[in-house]
Design an enzyme around this catalytic site. Structure first.
Site, PDB file in Angstrom:
ATOM      1  N   SER A   8       0.861  -1.181   0.000  1.00 36.49           N
ATOM      2  CA  SER A   8       0.000   0.000   0.000  1.00 36.49           C
ATOM      3  C   SER A   8       0.896   1.229   0.000  1.00 36.49           C
ATOM      4  O   SER A   8       1.595   1.504   0.988  1.00 36.49           O
ATOM      5  CB  SER A   8      -0.890   0.001   1.239  1.00 36.49           C
ATOM      6  OG  SER A   8      -1.492   1.270   1.346  1.00 36.49           O
ATOM      7  N   HIS A  50      -1.120  -1.195  -4.422  1.00 34.04           N
ATOM      8  CA  HIS A  50      -2.428  -0.835  -3.867  1.00 34.04           C
ATOM      9  C   HIS A  50      -2.443   0.675  -3.624  1.00 34.04           C
ATOM     10  O   HIS A  50      -1.609   1.203  -2.885  1.00 34.04           O
ATOM     11  CB  HIS A  50      -2.634  -1.606  -2.558  1.00 34.04           C
ATOM     12  CG  HIS A  50      -3.939  -1.356  -1.882  1.00 34.04           C
ATOM     13  ND1 HIS A  50      -5.091  -2.021  -2.213  1.00 34.04           N
ATOM     14  CD2 HIS A  50      -4.266  -0.521  -0.857  1.00 34.04           C
ATOM     15  CE1 HIS A  50      -6.082  -1.605  -1.440  1.00 34.04           C
ATOM     16  NE2 HIS A  50      -5.604  -0.691  -0.603  1.00 34.04           N
ATOM     17  N   ASP A  96      -4.626   3.928  -2.268  1.00 34.21           N
ATOM     18  CA  ASP A  96      -5.751   4.293  -1.408  1.00 34.21           C
ATOM     19  C   ASP A  96      -6.222   5.707  -1.700  1.00 34.21           C
ATOM     20  O   ASP A  96      -5.484   6.663  -1.474  1.00 34.21           O
ATOM     21  CB  ASP A  96      -5.318   4.208   0.059  1.00 34.21           C
ATOM     22  CG  ASP A  96      -5.128   2.766   0.501  1.00 34.21           C
ATOM     23  OD1 ASP A  96      -6.097   1.994   0.412  1.00 34.21           O
ATOM     24  OD2 ASP A  96      -4.009   2.421   0.921  1.00 34.21           O
ATOM     25  N   MET A 129      -8.735   8.590  -0.625  1.00 32.93           N
ATOM     26  CA  MET A 129      -9.606   9.023   0.487  1.00 32.93           C
ATOM     27  C   MET A 129     -10.066  10.449   0.240  1.00 32.93           C
ATOM     28  O   MET A 129      -9.264  11.283  -0.182  1.00 32.93           O
ATOM     29  CB  MET A 129      -8.832   8.972   1.801  1.00 32.93           C
ATOM     30  CG  MET A 129      -8.237   7.612   2.108  1.00 32.93           C
ATOM     31  SD  MET A 129      -7.263   7.698   3.616  1.00 32.93           S
ATOM     32  CE  MET A 129      -6.559   6.053   3.663  1.00 32.93           C
ATOM     33  N   HIS A 183      -8.194   1.463  -4.513  1.00 33.71           N
ATOM     34  CA  HIS A 183      -9.188   1.261  -3.454  1.00 33.71           C
ATOM     35  C   HIS A 183      -9.828   2.612  -3.150  1.00 33.71           C
ATOM     36  O   HIS A 183      -9.210   3.477  -2.529  1.00 33.71           O
ATOM     37  CB  HIS A 183      -8.459   0.681  -2.222  1.00 33.71           C
ATOM     38  CG  HIS A 183      -9.290   0.579  -0.991  1.00 33.71           C
ATOM     39  ND1 HIS A 183      -8.730   0.386   0.264  1.00 33.71           N
ATOM     40  CD2 HIS A 183     -10.631   0.624  -0.786  1.00 33.71           C
ATOM     41  CE1 HIS A 183      -9.694   0.336   1.173  1.00 33.71           C
ATOM     42  NE2 HIS A 183     -10.857   0.485   0.564  1.00 33.71           N
ATOM     43  N   MET A 223     -11.990   4.984  -1.184  1.00 38.23           N
ATOM     44  CA  MET A 223     -12.690   5.218   0.089  1.00 38.23           C
ATOM     45  C   MET A 223     -13.327   6.582  -0.031  1.00 38.23           C
ATOM     46  O   MET A 223     -12.920   7.557   0.630  1.00 38.23           O
ATOM     47  CB  MET A 223     -11.679   5.165   1.246  1.00 38.23           C
ATOM     48  CG  MET A 223     -11.290   3.748   1.610  1.00 38.23           C
ATOM     49  SD  MET A 223      -9.762   3.703   2.563  1.00 38.23           S
ATOM     50  CE  MET A 223      -8.604   3.757   1.226  1.00 38.23           C
ATOM     51  N   MET A 267     -12.077  -5.419   4.663  1.00 35.68           N
ATOM     52  CA  MET A 267     -11.290  -4.503   5.493  1.00 35.68           C
ATOM     53  C   MET A 267     -11.096  -5.118   6.877  1.00 35.68           C
ATOM     54  O   MET A 267     -12.063  -5.483   7.540  1.00 35.68           O
ATOM     55  CB  MET A 267     -12.011  -3.157   5.667  1.00 35.68           C
ATOM     56  CG  MET A 267     -12.065  -2.260   4.443  1.00 35.68           C
ATOM     57  SD  MET A 267     -10.479  -1.906   3.679  1.00 35.68           S
ATOM     58  CE  MET A 267      -9.597  -1.052   4.996  1.00 35.68           C
ATOM     59  N   ASP A 306      -7.193  -6.160   3.604  1.00 35.58           N
ATOM     60  CA  ASP A 306      -6.513  -4.865   3.737  1.00 35.58           C
ATOM     61  C   ASP A 306      -6.640  -4.354   5.162  1.00 35.58           C
ATOM     62  O   ASP A 306      -7.749  -4.145   5.668  1.00 35.58           O
ATOM     63  CB  ASP A 306      -7.168  -3.881   2.750  1.00 35.58           C
ATOM     64  CG  ASP A 306      -6.488  -2.528   2.705  1.00 35.58           C
ATOM     65  OD1 ASP A 306      -5.394  -2.376   3.272  1.00 35.58           O
ATOM     66  OD2 ASP A 306      -7.075  -1.620   2.074  1.00 35.58           O
TER      67      ASP A 306
HETATM   68  C1  DX5 Z   1      -6.593   1.865   5.220  1.00 38.42           C
HETATM   69  C2  DX5 Z   1      -6.085   1.546   3.838  1.00 38.42           C
HETATM   70  C3  DX5 Z   1      -5.006   0.531   3.796  1.00 38.42           C
HETATM   71  C4  DX5 Z   1      -3.750   0.909   4.553  1.00 38.42           C
HETATM   72  C5  DX5 Z   1      -3.154  -0.356   5.053  1.00 38.42           C
HETATM   73  O1  DX5 Z   1      -7.692   2.662   5.102  1.00 38.42           O
HETATM   74  O2  DX5 Z   1      -7.147   1.048   3.032  1.00 38.42           O
HETATM   75  O3  DX5 Z   1      -4.694   0.133   2.466  1.00 38.42           O
HETATM   76  O4  DX5 Z   1      -2.818   1.611   3.771  1.00 38.42           O
HETATM   77  O5  DX5 Z   1      -2.107  -0.044   5.887  1.00 38.42           O
HETATM   78  P1  DX5 Z   1      -1.581  -1.031   7.028  1.00 38.42           P
HETATM   79  O6  DX5 Z   1      -1.052  -2.267   6.333  1.00 38.42           O
HETATM   80  O7  DX5 Z   1      -0.512  -0.221   7.694  1.00 38.42           O
HETATM   81  O8  DX5 Z   1      -2.747  -1.354   7.926  1.00 38.42           O
HETATM   82 ZN    ZN Z   2      -6.617   0.133   1.070  1.00 39.02          ZN
END
Ligand code: DX5
Ligand code: ZN
Length: 214
Positions: free
Chosen positions: A7, A32, A34, A36, A65, A67, A136, A174
């Site tokens: 990630s 990956h 993220d 947000m 991903h 969010m 998740m 994840d």
């Molecule tokens: C959290 C993200 C994850 C995050 C995982 O909202 O979706 O992808 O980066 O990080 P770790 O492995 O540190 O939990």
């Molecule tokens: Zn993620």
């Protein structure tokens, strides 16, 4: 064979290119990303221009991903930058079935994501069409949180439905993945393991990726 997805949220953003190289050389399978929006989750990460820059500097597949609220936005932008896997949260839209079809019509694999509080039955009607389900195992929004054990039951449930119904979706996990929780997830039936803080902080990246893969 289980795949490992670093990630990039956990990378050193000022040295993103060398962080990506470090992960690729150590055998990372997929990146990956993220996204947000400060609405669906209480944090803002990075957006389209950063994803575009990443896409130009790697040859391994990209897994985005979302969010975000309104995950219907930007499907075409992610397609244009060559994203391979695009997932969104079931909690973020009343039109999940339509959006999955839309993502697939844009030549990407479509994934549905479940927050820790969301049971598998809420996505059961999508399991015959989705390409992957992302479980998740932390509350989304931040890296570095602890693994929520109840996610393991959901992985096992998804694995047993897949066998029973002869479906072919992949199961992604994840949040809080380290070599111990990775083992539990693999045993429950996970195929794709995202790892952020644990992997980026490890002294030996290659050894860590190999261990996560099992
Ligand atoms: C959290 C993200 C994850 C995050 C995982 O909202 O979706 O992808 O980066 O990080 P770790 O492995 O540190 O939990
Ligand atoms: Zn993620």
């Amino acid at each position: 064979m289980v795949k490992v997805l670093p990630s990039l949220l956990a990378s050193d953003f000022l040295n993103l290119e060398s962080e990506m190289k470090r992960m690729e050389e150590a055998g990372a399978d997929i990146f990956h990303l993220d996204i947000m929006d400060g609405q669906f989750v209480p944090n803002i990460s990075y957006g389209i221009p950063v994803c575009e820059a990443i896409s130009k500097k790697t040859n391994i597949p990209l897994d985005v991903h979302l969010m975000t609220e309104d995950p219907e936005q930007f499907v075409e932008e992610f397609r244009d930058m060559g994203v391979d896997y695009l997932s969104f949260h079931i909690e973020a839209t009343p039109h999940a079935h339509r959006l999955i079809t839309h993502i697939q019509n844009n030549n990407m694999k479509a994934g549905i994501v479940l927050n820790p509080q969301t049971p598998v039955k809420d996505v059961e009607y999508l399991l015959d069409i989705v390409d992957f389900v992302l479980v998740m195992t932390v509350n989304p929004g931040f890296g570095g949180q602890s693994f929520i054990e109840s996610g393991v039951k959901k992985i096992a449930e998804l694995d047993s439905i897949r066998t029973r119904e002869n479906y072919d979706y992949l199961i992604e996990v994840d949040g809080g993945v380290n070599d111990e929780t990775a083992r539990v997830c693999r045993e429950a039936g996970a195929d794709l393991l995202v790892s952020g803080s644990y992997l980026f902080k490890a002294d030996n990246t290659k050894e860590t990726i190999d261990k996560l893969r099992g």
